[in-house]
Design a protein around this motif. Structure first.
Motif, PDB file in Angstrom:
ATOM      1  N   GLN A 552       0.832  -1.216   0.000  1.00 23.41           N
ATOM      2  CA  GLN A 552       0.000   0.000   0.000  1.00 23.41           C
ATOM      3  C   GLN A 552       0.856   1.251   0.000  1.00 23.41           C
ATOM      4  N   ALA A 553       2.016   1.281   0.728  1.00 18.77           N
ATOM      5  CA  ALA A 553       2.904   2.449   0.755  1.00 18.77           C
ATOM      6  C   ALA A 553       3.552   2.656  -0.608  1.00 18.77           C
ATOM      7  N   ALA A 554       3.999   1.589  -1.269  1.00 16.85           N
ATOM      8  CA  ALA A 554       4.612   1.704  -2.596  1.00 16.85           C
ATOM      9  C   ALA A 554       3.622   2.261  -3.598  1.00 16.85           C
ATOM     10  N   ALA A 555       2.375   1.787  -3.502  1.00 14.06           N
ATOM     11  CA  ALA A 555       1.351   2.285  -4.429  1.00 14.06           C
ATOM     12  C   ALA A 555       1.100   3.762  -4.197  1.00 14.06           C
ATOM     13  N   ALA A 556       1.177   4.238  -2.946  1.00 10.25           N
ATOM     14  CA  ALA A 556       0.979   5.659  -2.663  1.00 10.25           C
ATOM     15  C   ALA A 556       2.111   6.486  -3.237  1.00 10.25           C
ATOM     16  N   ARG A 557       3.375   5.988  -3.165  1.00 12.29           N
ATOM     17  CA  ARG A 557       4.513   6.734  -3.704  1.00 12.29           C
ATOM     18  C   ARG A 557       4.423   6.830  -5.225  1.00 12.29           C
ATOM     19  N   THR A 559       1.785   6.852  -7.016  1.00  9.63           N
ATOM     20  CA  THR A 559       0.717   7.786  -7.369  1.00  9.63           C
ATOM     21  C   THR A 559       1.195   9.220  -7.213  1.00  9.63           C
ATOM     22  N   ALA A 560       1.968   9.530  -6.172  1.00 13.56           N
ATOM     23  CA  ALA A 560       2.460  10.901  -5.955  1.00 13.56           C
ATOM     24  C   ALA A 560       3.446  11.310  -7.029  1.00 13.56           C
ATOM     25  N   SER A 561       4.331  10.403  -7.486  1.00 13.14           N
ATOM     26  CA  SER A 561       5.323  10.723  -8.523  1.00 13.14           C
ATOM     27  C   SER A 561       4.640  11.002  -9.848  1.00 13.14           C
ATOM     28  N   ALA A 562       3.628  10.217 -10.135  1.00 10.79           N
ATOM     29  CA  ALA A 562       2.905  10.420 -11.399  1.00 10.79           C
ATOM     30  C   ALA A 562       2.194  11.763 -11.396  1.00 10.79           C
TER      31      ALA A 562
END
Length: 584
Positions: A552-557, A559-562
């Motif tokens: 879940q943390a990797a998916a949040a990162r 999303t923020a970079s995109a």
């Protein structure tokens, strides 16, 4: 009580000798009165000396008083009498004063003594002014003597009726007027107290009467029974003669009947109880009277009470002729039941025969079997030989033909021996044109025929009942055989049902076993699935597991970079625009 200055209390101007003479004169007058009384008693009653005086009647007391007045003189009698009454009052005052100094004397005792003395004085002065035998001045002397006895009981007053001068006469008249006014006021107070006491007693008696339970009809006196009957008649819209009343007249009659019942001595509770149970108390109506003359209608709750009370009232009612023709009728209110139609009885003839008929009706149910079938009417008449004139008659509606014959037989058998001819008819109301039974003859012969007819009628009734019994027995037998056949068929079919039930039971057991096996296999497959999922989760890194915090943390990162890459041109253009504006 009035008080006045006593100008007649001092000794007379001529000294004690005159007072002694007056006292002696009073004593002589009393002695003369006693001598006249003794002489009259001896002449009228023959009483010897030493014997207790006999009790005199009112007439003899008047004669004795007249003799004393004639021989002694009314004036002298009155003076001697009031002298004695004043001396008695003085003695009572002295005795009350002595009691006041005794140990244990209380304020309540003092009030009682004062009330008693005031009552004695009121009795003396009221008699003094009511009789008015003495002149006003001498009445004043009596009042002055009573004043002196009350104020100075320790000092002897002396003679009452002393000679007076003008000043003393004027004072005596004033005192007499005050005394008369006091007596009038006291009389008014006594009348008011008596009225209040009577009113309280009347209210208490009324409350006690209202608190008691309502009395039965047989506990009332005749006036109260008449009031109850008037109340019942008014509430069924009738007068006492049995005539129907219009609605307004009936309402007025009810109000008057309630007032008459209260005036006769019935309590409000008893009147209310009578009104509450009016429907039950008016089920039976009894009417008696003279044809074309007086007529009385009463209402009762029970047939026995209606018959007994009607016979009693006919016996004492003086309006009914002793040897003339009277009539009586007793019946039930028609509420739509067949039993109401078989309660009617009527009779006409001499008074004693009508009363005997009512008494016979009250004994109908004693030892008589009633068969309720079709109501029949029965008429019994006493015929005058030669003319065919009906001298007496009875008409009744009974439960059946057998009951009609019983009624006719009892009526004929109770006829007097001098009865010449009688007629009996029994009719079915549905076919009044053709009587079921009709006979005419002497009472003895007619009684025998009726007895034979009663036996024949009962035999016919028993045969009819026996035929009915056989018919019902055959019907019940057929119903029994039908039920027996159905029972046998049910027994035969019971084996097939038992086999079918066994097959269904086996099938149900097989289906239950297959269901249990399927449930067990499903449970085993769920366990294997859970184990496989657990092994797969253990072999997968945490960052790649579905739902793990790392993934879940990797998916949040990502999303923020995109989002930052997509918004970079827009942010650069905004910054350039801002710098250009500042340079300008």
């Amino acid at each position: 009580m009035f008080m006045s200055n006593d100008n007649n209390t001092t000794a007379h101007a001529d000294g004690p000798a005159v007072e002694d003479e007056i006292v002696r004169e009073t004593g002589r007058t009393l002695g003369q009165i006693m001598a006249v009384a003794r002489s009259w008693m001896q002449s009228r009653k023959g009483r010897q000396s030493g014997v207790k005086p006999p009790k005199l009647s009112r007439k003899e007391r008047r004669e004795l008083a007249e003799a004393i007045r004639e021989q002694v003189g009314e004036q002298r009698i009155a003076e001697a009498w009031y002298t004695k009454r004043v001396n008695d009052y003085h003695s009572e005052v002295v005795a009350a004063g002595l009691r006041r100094h005794q140990p244990g004397f209380t304020a309540a005792d003092a009030e009682n003594d004062a009330a008693r003395l005031e009552g004695i004085r009121y009795g003396i002065e009221s008699t003094l002014h009511e009789t008015a035998v003495l002149p006003l001045e001498q009445r004043g002397q009596v009042a002055l003597a009573l004043n002196a006895a009350q104020r100075n009981p320790d000092r002897p007053y002396g003679a009452i009726f002393k000679p007076m001068d003008r000043q003393q006469e004027r004072v005596a008249r004033q005192v007499a007027v005050l005394s008369e006014n006091w007596v009038a006021e006291r009389r008014e107070d006594n009348a008011r107290l008596v009225a209040e006491q009577r009113e309280r007693a009347a209210k208490l008696a009324e409350a006690r009467r209202e608190a008691r339970p309502p009395r039965n009809y047989d506990e009332l006196d005749q006036a109260q029974r008449n009031a109850v009957q008037a109340l019942r008649s008014a509430h069924v819209d009738m007068d006492r003669a049995g005539n129907e009343l219009a609605s307004e007249a009936a309402e007025k009659a009810r109000e008057q009947a309630i007032e008459a019942a209260r005036a006769a001595g019935l309590t409000r509770r008893e009147v209310g109880h009578e009104i509450d149970y009016m429907y039950e108390h008016t089920y039976y109506a009894a009417t008696y009277g003279v044809p074309g003359g007086v007529q009385v209608t009463n209402h009762y709750p029970f047939r026995e009470e209606a018959l007994s009370e009607t016979a009693r009232e006919m016996s004492w009612d003086r309006r009914l002729p002793r040897d003339g023709t009277v009539f009586v009728e007793v019946g039930a209110r028609h509420d739509g039941f067949a039993a109401d139609d078989v309660q009617r009885r009527s009779a006409m003839g001499p008074r004693h025969e009508a009363i005997n008929a009512v008494g016979r009706w009250s004994r109908e149910s004693e030892g008589v079997i009633e068969y309720f079938d079709t109501p029949h009417e029965v008429a019994v008449a006493r015929i005058e030989p030669g003319t065919g004139k009906v001298l007496a008659s009875e008409i009744a509606t009974v439960t059946s033909e057998q009951a009609a014959l019983d009624f006719a037989h009892n009526s004929v058998r109770s006829a007097s021996p001098d009865t010449a001819r009688m007629r009996v008819e029994v009719t079915d109301p549905k076919h009044p044109e053709s009587p079921r039974y009709s006979e005419y003859g002497l009472p003895g012969t007619l009684s025998n025929k009726l007895a034979d007819q009663r036996v024949a009628s009962r035999e016919e009734l028993f045969r009819a009942q026996l035929d009915t019994y056989h018919a019902r027995t055959e019907e019940y037998s057929q119903e029994y055989h039908s039920l027996d056949r159905r029972h046998r068929l049910s027994i035969e079919h019971n084996a097939d049902l038992t086999d079918r039930n066994a097959d269904l039971t086996r099938q149900l057991a097989t289906m239950i076993a297959e269901r249990d096996q399927a449930l067990a296999e499903a449970k085993q497959l769920r366990g294997e699935r859970d184990q496989a999922v657990q092994k797969l989760a253990e072999r997968t890194p945490k960052a790649e597991r579905f739902g793990s915090p790392e993934r879940q943390a990797a998916a949040a990162r990502e999303t923020a970079s995109a989002n930052a890459f997509a918004n970079a041109p827009v942010n650069a253009f905004a910054a350039a625009t801002e710098r250009d504006g500042m340079e300008r």
